[in-house]
Design a protein around this motif. Structure first.
Motif, mmCIF file in Angstrom:
data_model
loop_
_atom_site.group_PDB
_atom_site.id
_atom_site.type_symbol
_atom_site.label_atom_id
_atom_site.label_comp_id
_atom_site.label_asym_id
_atom_site.label_seq_id
_atom_site.Cartn_x
_atom_site.Cartn_y
_atom_site.Cartn_z
ATOM 1 N N LEU A 1 20.922 42.237 -45.588
ATOM 2 C CA LEU A 1 21.060 42.041 -47.025
ATOM 3 C C LEU A 1 22.046 40.897 -47.216
ATOM 4 N N ASP A 2 21.606 39.824 -47.842
ATOM 5 C CA ASP A 2 22.447 38.641 -48.001
ATOM 6 C C ASP A 2 23.498 38.829 -49.093
ATOM 7 N N HIS A 3 23.086 39.329 -50.259
ATOM 8 C CA HIS A 3 24.023 39.541 -51.357
ATOM 9 C C HIS A 3 23.402 40.467 -52.393
ATOM 10 N N VAL A 4 24.228 40.939 -53.296
ATOM 11 C CA VAL A 4 23.783 41.701 -54.456
ATOM 12 C C VAL A 4 24.165 40.891 -55.679
ATOM 13 N N ILE B 1 12.758 41.529 -42.519
ATOM 14 C CA ILE B 1 14.099 41.503 -43.100
ATOM 15 C C ILE B 1 15.118 41.798 -42.008
#
Length: 122
Positions: free
Chosen positions: A5-8, A2
């Motif tokens: 973080l791409d999105h939530v 990883i």
């Protein structure tokens, strides 16, 4: 492996896009970003600020996330909390995270949101 973080993703009820846009864009100051056409047909909205993306998708049997939540780092948290309060959002301060100033709020469909700022840049 990883790397970021791409999105939530949060959920919302059908037909709530106008409420979501008013809150995430107008109250929080995020920018709405276009969804790809095939995904736009499903409803919902995507937003971005800095390097953060927040996607809000439609869920038929929607129940707001009351415990699970995104933690959004902000600058000048006191002013940011004042901005939310002035626009009708509830702000609940929490002093339980050492080294941070933070508060919780909810979006217009009841999803929990955490806003935090480190006390130092350490």
């Amino acid at each position: 492996m990883i790397t970021a973080l791409d999105h939530v993703q949060l959920a919302a009820p059908e037909g709530s896009e106008a409420l979501l846009r008013a809150f995430y864009a107008d109250v929080l100051g995020m920018t709405e970003i276009p969804k790809p056409p095939v995904l736009a047909a499903r409803g919902g909205c995507w937003f971005a600020a800095g390097g953060v993306q927040l996607h809000v998708g439609v869920e038929r049997d929607f129940r707001p996330a009351r415990k699970a939540h995104p933690g959004l780092r902000v600058r000048d948290i006191e002013a940011f909390a004042g901005r939310l309060s002035a626009r009708g959002a509830e702000v609940t301060w929490d002093d339980d995270l050492p080294g941070h100033r933070r508060f919780y709020s909810t979006d217009p469909v009841g999803n929990r949101l955490e806003f935090l700022e480190p006390l130092t840049d350490a």
